[in-house]
Write a protein that holds these residues in place. Sequence first.
Motif, PDB file in Angstrom:
ATOM      1  N   GLY A   8     -78.264 149.879  48.367  1.00 27.31           N
ATOM      2  CA  GLY A   8     -77.081 150.248  49.142  1.00 27.31           C
ATOM      3  C   GLY A   8     -76.661 149.125  50.073  1.00 27.31           C
ATOM      4  O   GLY A   8     -75.483 148.792  50.173  1.00 27.31           O
ATOM      5  N   SER A   9     -77.635 148.510  50.751  1.00 25.91           N
ATOM      6  CA  SER A   9     -77.313 147.411  51.666  1.00 25.91           C
ATOM      7  C   SER A   9     -76.717 146.228  50.916  1.00 25.91           C
ATOM      8  O   SER A   9     -75.809 145.561  51.405  1.00 25.91           O
ATOM      9  N   GLN A  66     -73.151 147.156  49.926  1.00 27.63           N
ATOM     10  CA  GLN A  66     -72.274 147.163  51.095  1.00 27.63           C
ATOM     11  C   GLN A  66     -72.077 145.787  51.704  1.00 27.63           C
ATOM     12  O   GLN A  66     -71.246 145.625  52.600  1.00 27.63           O
ATOM     13  N   GLY A  67     -72.861 144.805  51.266  1.00 25.00           N
ATOM     14  CA  GLY A  67     -72.746 143.473  51.836  1.00 25.00           C
ATOM     15  C   GLY A  67     -73.536 143.284  53.123  1.00 25.00           C
ATOM     16  O   GLY A  67     -73.375 142.295  53.825  1.00 25.00           O
ATOM     17  N   ARG A  71     -72.764 147.252  42.166  1.00 25.18           N
ATOM     18  CA  ARG A  71     -71.951 148.046  43.108  1.00 25.18           C
ATOM     19  C   ARG A  71     -71.467 149.374  42.527  1.00 25.18           C
ATOM     20  O   ARG A  71     -71.679 150.426  43.154  1.00 25.18           O
ATOM     21  N   VAL A 128     -74.342 151.849  42.168  1.00 26.43           N
ATOM     22  CA  VAL A 128     -74.765 152.442  43.446  1.00 26.43           C
ATOM     23  C   VAL A 128     -73.763 153.515  43.885  1.00 26.43           C
ATOM     24  O   VAL A 128     -74.140 154.585  44.372  1.00 26.43           O
TER      25      VAL A 128
END
Lengths: 296, 151
Positions: B46-47, B50-51, B130, B133
């Motif tokens: 997730g991190s 999300q960048g 991405r 996720v």
Amino acid sequence: MQRVAVFVFGLALLAGAGFWWLTRPQGLDDADIATLMALDADPERGAGVFWAGGCAGCHSAPGAEDDDAPVLSGGQRFETEFGVFIAPNISPHPDHGIGTWGRADFANAMMRGISPQGAHYYPAFPYTAYALADLQEIADLQAFIATLPPSDAVAPEHELAFPFTFRRGIGLWKARYLGEDWVLQGDLSPEVERGRHLVEALAHCAECHTPRDSFGGLDRAAWMEGAPNPSGDGRIPGITPGALGWSRQDIALYLESGFTPEFDVAGGSMAAVVRAMARLTPADRDAIAAYLLALE
Amino acid sequence: MPFRTPLLASILGLATAGAVLADTNPAVDARQAQFTLYAHNLAVVGSMAQGRMDYDADAAQTAADNLYHLTRHDQGRMWPEGTDNASIEGTRALPGIWEDLDDFTAKFVALQEAAESLQAVAGDGLDALRPAVGQLGAACAACHDANRAER
């Protein structure tokens, strides 16, 4: 004795007339209607208003999937202490939706809570927030809704108990709660001002995140401090900086992905809100975060 | 009196421990621990999506493998009847789960499929990661939306 009866009757008549006058549905004024009718409406801009306003969250069918062009058939139930409100069909269907509404009809519904027939809408429909929107946004939104699929579904009537079945009384409620100014005042940066417009006028976050008084109006002194869940289970969390403790990035990314900083995933009513917020521009999600961090 | 005070204290202590024990349920603990492990691994992919964190193919693949295996853990003993939030404290599981177990199962299968899709692409770069996720998050949200109470 007869004179007393006449006097009491006269007083009752006066009180009735006073009530009738106080509770009369009041639409937008002539100048606003004239401005509104002269606008060019753009459905593409209206899509932005639609997703910021989260219209599909309440007006799509119960359990509907995420969709670029949602069917706004209505039918979702909203349990409150006043009874159960059932979202109506606002698809562009000519008979069962709002397809034949004029622009003034639509604007009076959105910003004054009045039906085309001149009846008050219940404030479960957050027109007290939309009253702060721009006329241009209202015109654009109607143009976008006209592009969505029509539905002939008929939503059931609200399930309310007396005296809440008496719509005329909403006029008194509106006299108290409709027409408020922005909650966040002061010298704001353009970004926070944009965030304020999104949060207070369109996304109506306060409807769930701010507690209500005994008449069902928002307690603006406890703005975004969290509230009991109207359907009875648990609490809607506070989203002030103190209550949330999230960074600007945490808030913006949550609104995009539904992931909290701890990588829990939004559920409940917020799942639909996140699906809509994910369609905003990153700049708008940042603006919402900037606004929330400017509270207190 | 010198004897009775410690006795009273230990009785009170036992009573308190009993009350705490009554509030915990091994099945509820197990399923909550499982959700914690989901989040522990989702935090990695997730991190990256999300960048918040730079993409790292090995770390992404490890987290995705974990999520694949975690979602294969048999759920059979984790959801006994009477462990909804109307019956006991300490859970946000809504009674609707047990009223429509087929729907609950279908939502869990959707989670398994999303974890499998993620595992297949996690090492193939951020652009592949991405959407997978996102799909996994949507599977989580679909069930939370229907079956988890507000705090």
